[in-house]
Design a protein around this motif. Structure first.
Motif, PDB file in Angstrom:
ATOM      1  N   THR A   1      11.618  24.870 -21.671  1.00 17.08           N
ATOM      2  CA  THR A   1      12.991  24.378 -21.467  1.00 17.08           C
ATOM      3  C   THR A   1      13.434  23.591 -22.694  1.00 17.08           C
ATOM      4  O   THR A   1      12.604  23.190 -23.520  1.00 17.08           O
ATOM      5  CB  THR A   1      13.074  23.433 -20.252  1.00 17.08           C
ATOM      6  OG1 THR A   1      12.268  22.277 -20.535  1.00 17.08           O
ATOM      7  CG2 THR A   1      12.580  24.119 -18.989  1.00 17.08           C
ATOM      8  N   PHE A   2      14.737  23.358 -22.784  1.00 17.17           N
ATOM      9  CA  PHE A   2      15.250  22.559 -23.905  1.00 17.17           C
ATOM     10  C   PHE A   2      14.572  21.195 -23.932  1.00 17.17           C
ATOM     11  O   PHE A   2      14.107  20.742 -24.981  1.00 17.17           O
ATOM     12  CB  PHE A   2      16.775  22.370 -23.800  1.00 17.17           C
ATOM     13  CG  PHE A   2      17.262  21.248 -24.677  1.00 17.17           C
ATOM     14  CD1 PHE A   2      17.335  21.400 -26.057  1.00 17.17           C
ATOM     15  CD2 PHE A   2      17.597  20.011 -24.119  1.00 17.17           C
ATOM     16  CE1 PHE A   2      17.739  20.346 -26.866  1.00 17.17           C
ATOM     17  CE2 PHE A   2      17.992  18.955 -24.932  1.00 17.17           C
ATOM     18  CZ  PHE A   2      18.068  19.121 -26.311  1.00 17.17           C
ATOM     19  N   SER A   3      14.488  20.517 -22.776  1.00 16.50           N
ATOM     20  CA  SER A   3      13.958  19.154 -22.806  1.00 16.50           C
ATOM     21  C   SER A   3      12.493  19.135 -23.207  1.00 16.50           C
ATOM     22  O   SER A   3      12.060  18.245 -23.935  1.00 16.50           O
ATOM     23  CB  SER A   3      14.179  18.453 -21.466  1.00 16.50           C
ATOM     24  OG  SER A   3      13.460  19.111 -20.453  1.00 16.50           O
ATOM     25  N   GLN A   4      11.709  20.147 -22.778  1.00 14.06           N
ATOM     26  CA  GLN A   4      10.306  20.208 -23.203  1.00 14.06           C
ATOM     27  C   GLN A   4      10.207  20.421 -24.717  1.00 14.06           C
ATOM     28  O   GLN A   4       9.450  19.743 -25.408  1.00 14.06           O
ATOM     29  CB  GLN A   4       9.579  21.358 -22.498  1.00 14.06           C
ATOM     30  CG  GLN A   4       9.295  21.095 -21.040  1.00 14.06           C
ATOM     31  CD  GLN A   4       8.883  22.378 -20.297  1.00 14.06           C
ATOM     32  OE1 GLN A   4       9.182  23.487 -20.754  1.00 14.06           O
ATOM     33  NE2 GLN A   4       8.212  22.208 -19.173  1.00 14.06           N
TER      34      GLN A   4
ATOM     35  N   TYR B   1      12.426  19.834 -27.021  1.00 14.45           N
ATOM     36  CA  TYR B   1      13.023  18.733 -27.770  1.00 14.45           C
ATOM     37  C   TYR B   1      12.139  17.492 -27.722  1.00 14.45           C
ATOM     38  O   TYR B   1      11.825  16.892 -28.754  1.00 14.45           O
ATOM     39  CB  TYR B   1      14.415  18.442 -27.181  1.00 14.45           C
ATOM     40  CG  TYR B   1      15.196  17.363 -27.881  1.00 14.45           C
ATOM     41  CD1 TYR B   1      15.443  17.426 -29.240  1.00 14.45           C
ATOM     42  CD2 TYR B   1      15.733  16.297 -27.150  1.00 14.45           C
ATOM     43  CE1 TYR B   1      16.191  16.436 -29.869  1.00 14.45           C
ATOM     44  CE2 TYR B   1      16.475  15.318 -27.770  1.00 14.45           C
ATOM     45  CZ  TYR B   1      16.696  15.388 -29.128  1.00 14.45           C
ATOM     46  OH  TYR B   1      17.437  14.413 -29.743  1.00 14.45           O
ATOM     47  N   THR B   2      11.698  17.124 -26.524  1.00  6.80           N
ATOM     48  CA  THR B   2      10.956  15.859 -26.415  1.00  6.80           C
ATOM     49  C   THR B   2       9.560  15.991 -27.015  1.00  6.80           C
ATOM     50  O   THR B   2       9.014  15.025 -27.533  1.00  6.80           O
ATOM     51  CB  THR B   2      10.845  15.383 -24.951  1.00  6.80           C
ATOM     52  OG1 THR B   2      10.211  16.414 -24.180  1.00  6.80           O
ATOM     53  CG2 THR B   2      12.202  15.061 -24.363  1.00  6.80           C
ATOM     54  N   LYS B   3       8.969  17.197 -26.961  1.00  4.73           N
ATOM     55  CA  LYS B   3       7.618  17.367 -27.539  1.00  4.73           C
ATOM     56  C   LYS B   3       7.665  17.899 -28.971  1.00  4.73           C
ATOM     57  O   LYS B   3       6.634  18.256 -29.533  1.00  4.73           O
ATOM     58  CB  LYS B   3       6.794  18.292 -26.652  1.00  4.73           C
ATOM     59  CG  LYS B   3       6.494  17.651 -25.302  1.00  4.73           C
ATOM     60  CD  LYS B   3       5.542  18.498 -24.477  1.00  4.73           C
ATOM     61  CE  LYS B   3       5.308  17.830 -23.123  1.00  4.73           C
ATOM     62  NZ  LYS B   3       5.020  18.801 -22.058  1.00  4.73           N
ATOM     63  N   SER B   4       8.854  17.985 -29.549  1.00  9.09           N
ATOM     64  CA  SER B   4       9.031  18.473 -30.923  1.00  9.09           C
ATOM     65  C   SER B   4       8.311  19.796 -31.153  1.00  9.09           C
ATOM     66  O   SER B   4       7.543  19.949 -32.097  1.00  9.09           O
ATOM     67  CB  SER B   4       8.525  17.446 -31.938  1.00  9.09           C
ATOM     68  OG  SER B   4       9.341  16.323 -31.905  1.00  9.09           O
TER      69      SER B   4
END
Ligand code: CO8
Length: 263
Positions: A78-81, A83-86
């Motif tokens: 997902t986008f958040s995965q 994005y947050t995990k670079s």
């Protein structure tokens, strides 16, 4: 170099001063999964800090250098995965962590992230039949590991735009013609032999000068000309502080071969 075992890469020392990393995930055509990239970074770190290694060769198999990022791993992301995990950021370690020159020897598929990984290397060699491409558009995405930037700098905007928007592959022969590859070889055997010869030639020079040369050439990709020339001059000046500069110039004057101390 201390032997160390990895699951998805192999390290070896095929010639004096030359360390080799071979991507080895044959069932997936060396698709670049996160565990593979983690091991690749460890192997490169190991060779970068080894006193016995001056030059690194990065290769895959005859069939595939690497068929891209691992599509099955990325599919549910997902986008958040991401994005947050670079996601993908660790790939750039190759360009930030390794001071020694890396030669990519590309045979077979070098697609998507595989093409991007090859373009991160300092010299790109390939077979004439190597299969390069940025096919991400076909998967509903775009290059994510520098492909849009490095391919464009190497071959120009119009051609890079055409390749990235159509997802069309191009051959190793084309890569050489367009200046993406330094040389395309007629066979896999010729590629590996030619790569090791170049690596051995470079490894025969002073390590200080090799690392300085790599650093300043790479600056040309980031800096405006005037700043780049100034940067080069600073590094050039600093190399007068090395023993090997004295050794190299003295040996020339005395018409004999330099015996480098790498100091
Ligand atoms: N990811 C995961 N598995 C792969 C990949 C891949 N990129 N490529 C091949 N494989 C697997 C196949 O699924 C197959 O596995 P299985 O036997 O379990 O089905 C096995 O490798 C062999 O592959 P094929 O049967 O497809 O072999 P062929 O010889 O028929 O075809 C090809 C070879 C043409 C290379 C074909 O495998 C192919 O098209 N692969 C995908 C190429 C691709 O699209 N790469 C780009 C991926 S996207 C990307 O890299 C960029 C992401 C942007 C972020 C940057 C870094 C993450």
């Amino acid at each position: 170099t201390a032997a160390r075992s990895y699951e998805f890469v192999q390290t070896s020392q095929p010639r004096p001063g030359v360390g080799q990393v071979t991507l080895s995930r044959p069932k997936a055509l060396n698709a670049l999964s996160t565990p593979l990239i983690t091991e690749l970074n460890q192997a490169l770190g190991e060779l970068n800090s080894s006193d016995d290694v001056s030059v690194i060769v990065l290769t895959g198999s005859e069939k595939a250098f690497a068929a891209g990022a691992d599509i099955k791993e990325m599919a549910p992301l997902t986008f958040s995965q991401a994005y947050t995990k670079s996601f993908i950021e660790s790939w750039s370690q190759l360009t930030t962590q390794v001071k020694k020159p890396i030669i990519a020897a590309v045979s077979g598929h070098a697609l998507g992230g595989g093409c991007e990984l090859a373009m991160m290397c300092d010299i790109l060699y390939c077979t004439e039949t190597a299969n390069f491409g940025q096919p991400e558009i076909k998967l509903g995405t775009i290059p994510g590991a520098g492909g849009s930037q490095r391919l464009t700098r190497a071959i120009g905007k119009s051609k890079a735009m055409e390749l990235i928007l159509t997802g069309k592959s191009f051959s190793g022969a084309d890569a050489e013609k367009w200046g993406l590859a330094a040389k395309a070889f007629p066979s896999y055997e010729a590629l590996m032999e030619g790569t090791l010869q170049t690596a051995e030639t470079i490894a025969g020079y002073s390590k200080v000068a090799i690392i300085g040369a790599k650093e300043v050439v790479n600056k040309s990709q980031d800096l405006p000309l005037r700043d780049g020339v100034e940067y080069e001059r600073r590094v050039f000046h600093s190399i007068f502080g090395s023993q090997d500069q004295k050794i190299g110039m003295k040996a020339f004057a005395e018409k004999r071969k330099a015996e480098w101390t790498h100091e």
